[in-house]
Design a protein around this motif. Sequence first.
Motif, PDB file in Angstrom:
ATOM      1  N   ASN A   1       0.832  -1.214   0.000  1.00  0.00           N
ATOM      2  CA  ASN A   1       0.000   0.000   0.000  1.00  0.00           C
ATOM      3  C   ASN A   1       0.859   1.253   0.000  1.00  0.00           C
ATOM      4  OD1 ASN A   1      -2.461  -1.265  -0.110  1.00  0.00           O
ATOM      5  ND2 ASN A   1      -2.748  -1.285   2.101  1.00  0.00           N
ATOM      6  N   TYR A   2       1.956   1.237   0.725  1.00  0.00           N
ATOM      7  CA  TYR A   2       2.836   2.395   0.780  1.00  0.00           C
ATOM      8  C   TYR A   2       3.471   2.660  -0.592  1.00  0.00           C
ATOM      9  CZ  TYR A   2       6.499   5.598   2.149  1.00  0.00           C
ATOM     10  OH  TYR A   2       7.308   6.681   2.245  1.00  0.00           O
ATOM     11  N   SER A   3       3.884   1.597  -1.271  1.00  0.00           N
ATOM     12  CA  SER A   3       4.512   1.778  -2.582  1.00  0.00           C
ATOM     13  C   SER A   3       3.499   2.235  -3.632  1.00  0.00           C
ATOM     14  CB  SER A   3       5.201   0.492  -3.047  1.00  0.00           C
ATOM     15  OG  SER A   3       4.229  -0.512  -3.256  1.00  0.00           O
ATOM     16  N   ASN A   4       2.228   1.851  -3.501  1.00  0.00           N
ATOM     17  CA  ASN A   4       1.202   2.271  -4.449  1.00  0.00           C
ATOM     18  C   ASN A   4       0.546   3.587  -4.055  1.00  0.00           C
ATOM     19  OD1 ASN A   4       1.474   0.204  -6.262  1.00  0.00           O
ATOM     20  ND2 ASN A   4       0.030  -1.127  -5.192  1.00  0.00           N
ATOM     21  N   ALA A   5       0.801   4.074  -2.879  1.00  0.00           N
ATOM     22  CA  ALA A   5       0.187   5.325  -2.421  1.00  0.00           C
ATOM     23  C   ALA A   5       0.612   6.490  -3.301  1.00  0.00           C
ATOM     24  CB  ALA A   5       0.554   5.599  -0.969  1.00  0.00           C
ATOM     25  N   HIS A   6       1.826   6.443  -3.807  1.00  0.00           N
ATOM     26  CA  HIS A   6       2.327   7.498  -4.686  1.00  0.00           C
ATOM     27  C   HIS A   6       1.414   7.661  -5.904  1.00  0.00           C
ATOM     28  CE1 HIS A   6       5.177  10.009  -6.791  1.00  0.00           C
ATOM     29  NE2 HIS A   6       5.159   9.174  -7.810  1.00  0.00           N
ATOM     30  N   ALA A   7       0.985   6.547  -6.474  1.00  0.00           N
ATOM     31  CA  ALA A   7       0.142   6.600  -7.659  1.00  0.00           C
ATOM     32  C   ALA A   7      -1.293   6.999  -7.324  1.00  0.00           C
ATOM     33  CB  ALA A   7       0.152   5.245  -8.355  1.00  0.00           C
ATOM     34  N   GLU A   8      -1.724   6.799  -6.109  1.00  0.00           N
ATOM     35  CA  GLU A   8      -3.106   7.060  -5.736  1.00  0.00           C
ATOM     36  C   GLU A   8      -3.339   8.505  -5.299  1.00  0.00           C
ATOM     37  OE1 GLU A   8      -5.548   4.863  -6.137  1.00  0.00           O
ATOM     38  OE2 GLU A   8      -4.073   3.474  -6.930  1.00  0.00           O
ATOM     39  N   MET A   9      -2.314   9.218  -4.929  1.00  0.00           N
ATOM     40  CA  MET A   9      -2.489  10.589  -4.465  1.00  0.00           C
ATOM     41  C   MET A   9      -2.818  11.506  -5.633  1.00  0.00           C
ATOM     42  SD  MET A   9       0.335  11.472  -1.630  1.00  0.00           S
ATOM     43  CE  MET A   9       1.654  10.317  -1.895  1.00  0.00           C
ATOM     44  N   PRO A  10      -3.767  12.392  -5.476  1.00  0.00           N
ATOM     45  CA  PRO A  10      -4.020  13.360  -6.550  1.00  0.00           C
ATOM     46  C   PRO A  10      -3.027  14.515  -6.448  1.00  0.00           C
ATOM     47  CG  PRO A  10      -5.648  13.622  -4.817  1.00  0.00           C
ATOM     48  CD  PRO A  10      -4.772  12.461  -4.429  1.00  0.00           C
ATOM     49  N   TYR A  11      -2.268  14.717  -7.498  1.00  0.00           N
ATOM     50  CA  TYR A  11      -1.335  15.832  -7.561  1.00  0.00           C
ATOM     51  C   TYR A  11      -2.039  17.010  -8.224  1.00  0.00           C
ATOM     52  CZ  TYR A  11       2.328  12.616  -6.211  1.00  0.00           C
ATOM     53  OH  TYR A  11       3.086  11.736  -5.517  1.00  0.00           O
ATOM     54  N   TYR A  12      -1.401  18.162  -8.194  1.00  0.00           N
ATOM     55  CA  TYR A  12      -2.022  19.319  -8.826  1.00  0.00           C
ATOM     56  C   TYR A  12      -0.995  20.176  -9.538  1.00  0.00           C
ATOM     57  CZ  TYR A  12      -0.496  22.116  -4.796  1.00  0.00           C
ATOM     58  OH  TYR A  12       0.250  22.750  -3.824  1.00  0.00           O
ATOM     59  N   ILE A  13      -1.512  20.977 -10.471  1.00  0.00           N
ATOM     60  CA  ILE A  13      -0.704  21.905 -11.263  1.00  0.00           C
ATOM     61  C   ILE A  13      -1.427  23.245 -11.286  1.00  0.00           C
ATOM     62  CG2 ILE A  13       0.115  22.438 -13.582  1.00  0.00           C
ATOM     63  CD1 ILE A  13       0.307  19.515 -14.143  1.00  0.00           C
ATOM     64  N   ASP A  14      -0.681  24.309 -11.214  1.00  0.00           N
ATOM     65  CA  ASP A  14      -1.246  25.653 -11.349  1.00  0.00           C
ATOM     66  C   ASP A  14      -1.164  26.049 -12.830  1.00  0.00           C
ATOM     67  OD1 ASP A  14      -2.049  28.268 -11.184  1.00  0.00           O
ATOM     68  OD2 ASP A  14      -0.706  28.797  -9.523  1.00  0.00           O
ATOM     69  N   PHE A  15      -2.226  25.741 -13.589  1.00  0.00           N
ATOM     70  CA  PHE A  15      -2.231  26.025 -15.025  1.00  0.00           C
ATOM     71  C   PHE A  15      -2.066  27.512 -15.307  1.00  0.00           C
ATOM     72  CE2 PHE A  15      -4.334  21.853 -15.384  1.00  0.00           C
ATOM     73  CZ  PHE A  15      -3.564  21.318 -16.394  1.00  0.00           C
ATOM     74  N   LYS A  16      -2.705  28.353 -14.533  1.00  0.00           N
ATOM     75  CA  LYS A  16      -2.613  29.796 -14.755  1.00  0.00           C
ATOM     76  C   LYS A  16      -1.156  30.259 -14.639  1.00  0.00           C
ATOM     77  CE  LYS A  16      -4.598  34.154 -13.161  1.00  0.00           C
ATOM     78  NZ  LYS A  16      -5.473  34.804 -12.199  1.00  0.00           N
ATOM     79  N   TYR A  17      -0.455  29.742 -13.630  1.00  0.00           N
ATOM     80  CA  TYR A  17       0.947  30.103 -13.445  1.00  0.00           C
ATOM     81  C   TYR A  17       1.778  29.645 -14.647  1.00  0.00           C
ATOM     82  CZ  TYR A  17       5.566  30.469 -11.321  1.00  0.00           C
ATOM     83  OH  TYR A  17       6.869  30.795 -11.064  1.00  0.00           O
ATOM     84  N   ILE A  18       1.524  28.427 -15.107  1.00  0.00           N
ATOM     85  CA  ILE A  18       2.271  27.907 -16.252  1.00  0.00           C
ATOM     86  C   ILE A  18       1.986  28.752 -17.490  1.00  0.00           C
ATOM     87  CG2 ILE A  18       2.467  25.954 -17.847  1.00  0.00           C
ATOM     88  CD1 ILE A  18       2.147  24.109 -15.412  1.00  0.00           C
ATOM     89  N   LEU A  19       0.726  29.096 -17.718  1.00  0.00           N
ATOM     90  CA  LEU A  19       0.379  29.905 -18.883  1.00  0.00           C
ATOM     91  C   LEU A  19       1.037  31.281 -18.839  1.00  0.00           C
ATOM     92  CD1 LEU A  19      -3.434  29.096 -19.216  1.00  0.00           C
ATOM     93  CD2 LEU A  19      -1.589  28.284 -20.685  1.00  0.00           C
ATOM     94  N   ASN A  20       1.144  31.848 -17.638  1.00  0.00           N
ATOM     95  CA  ASN A  20       1.688  33.206 -17.510  1.00  0.00           C
ATOM     96  C   ASN A  20       3.201  33.250 -17.342  1.00  0.00           C
ATOM     97  OD1 ASN A  20      -0.849  34.425 -17.688  1.00  0.00           O
ATOM     98  ND2 ASN A  20      -1.200  34.185 -15.506  1.00  0.00           N
ATOM     99  N   GLN A  21       3.800  32.213 -16.791  1.00  0.00           N
ATOM    100  CA  GLN A  21       5.223  32.279 -16.450  1.00  0.00           C
ATOM    101  C   GLN A  21       6.132  31.403 -17.303  1.00  0.00           C
ATOM    102  OE1 GLN A  21       6.318  34.581 -14.309  1.00  0.00           O
ATOM    103  NE2 GLN A  21       4.184  35.192 -14.090  1.00  0.00           N
ATOM    104  N   SER A  22       5.583  30.524 -18.129  1.00  0.00           N
ATOM    105  CA  SER A  22       6.434  29.708 -18.991  1.00  0.00           C
ATOM    106  C   SER A  22       7.092  30.610 -20.036  1.00  0.00           C
ATOM    107  CB  SER A  22       5.614  28.610 -19.677  1.00  0.00           C
ATOM    108  OG  SER A  22       4.657  29.175 -20.545  1.00  0.00           O
ATOM    109  N   THR A  23       8.169  30.145 -20.604  1.00  0.00           N
ATOM    110  CA  THR A  23       8.896  30.937 -21.590  1.00  0.00           C
ATOM    111  C   THR A  23       7.995  31.301 -22.770  1.00  0.00           C
ATOM    112  OG1 THR A  23      10.925  29.771 -20.976  1.00  0.00           O
ATOM    113  CG2 THR A  23      10.947  30.965 -23.063  1.00  0.00           C
TER     114      THR A  23
END
Length: 174
Positions: A17-39
């Motif tokens: 369960n500990y080794s699979n917990a990484h895959a089960e966690m929902p991660y997140y991304i700040d799309f607005k930041y990427i759109l505004n701050q990417s090259t």
Amino acid sequence: MKKLNQILIILTIFIYNYSNAHAEMPYYIDFKYILNQSTAGKGAQDKLKNKLDSGIKTLTQKEKSIQEEEKKLISQKKLLKPEEYNGKVQQLRSKVIDLQKERSKLLQDVADQRSKAKSELLKNLNPIIKDYMKEKNIRMILDKKSLLLADENLDLTKEIMDLLNKKLKSIKIN
């Protein structure tokens, strides 16, 4: 012996369960930041801002010219025949209407180009996210704006933006 087997089974389940917990966690991304701050995002925004600024500068000059023409026409009102005055007033009104149309067109063009640039950026971002998810065995990534609170360790914005900056240096804007 029975207790030892139970402990080993529990330990095995815990480790699995500990080794699979990484895959089960929902991660997140700040799309607005990427759109505004990417090259590519910054470059596109700078180009659009410059286009808008130069367009507004041109429109402001035309507006001043129309105002000067209006002042001149008002000063000549008593010298001109009513028909001639009314004709010049109509010409001035049509110039104002044209200026308003030109302003609307400029704003619409910039908005359309901004939308196209955003679409282009997202089109390039999606495969990067999919590859990253596959590589890291992640099952779900959410947009930061749809979260109330989250652990900062689950934020993948920096990693994804670095990958995007390597792949997409700029966005072509017409």
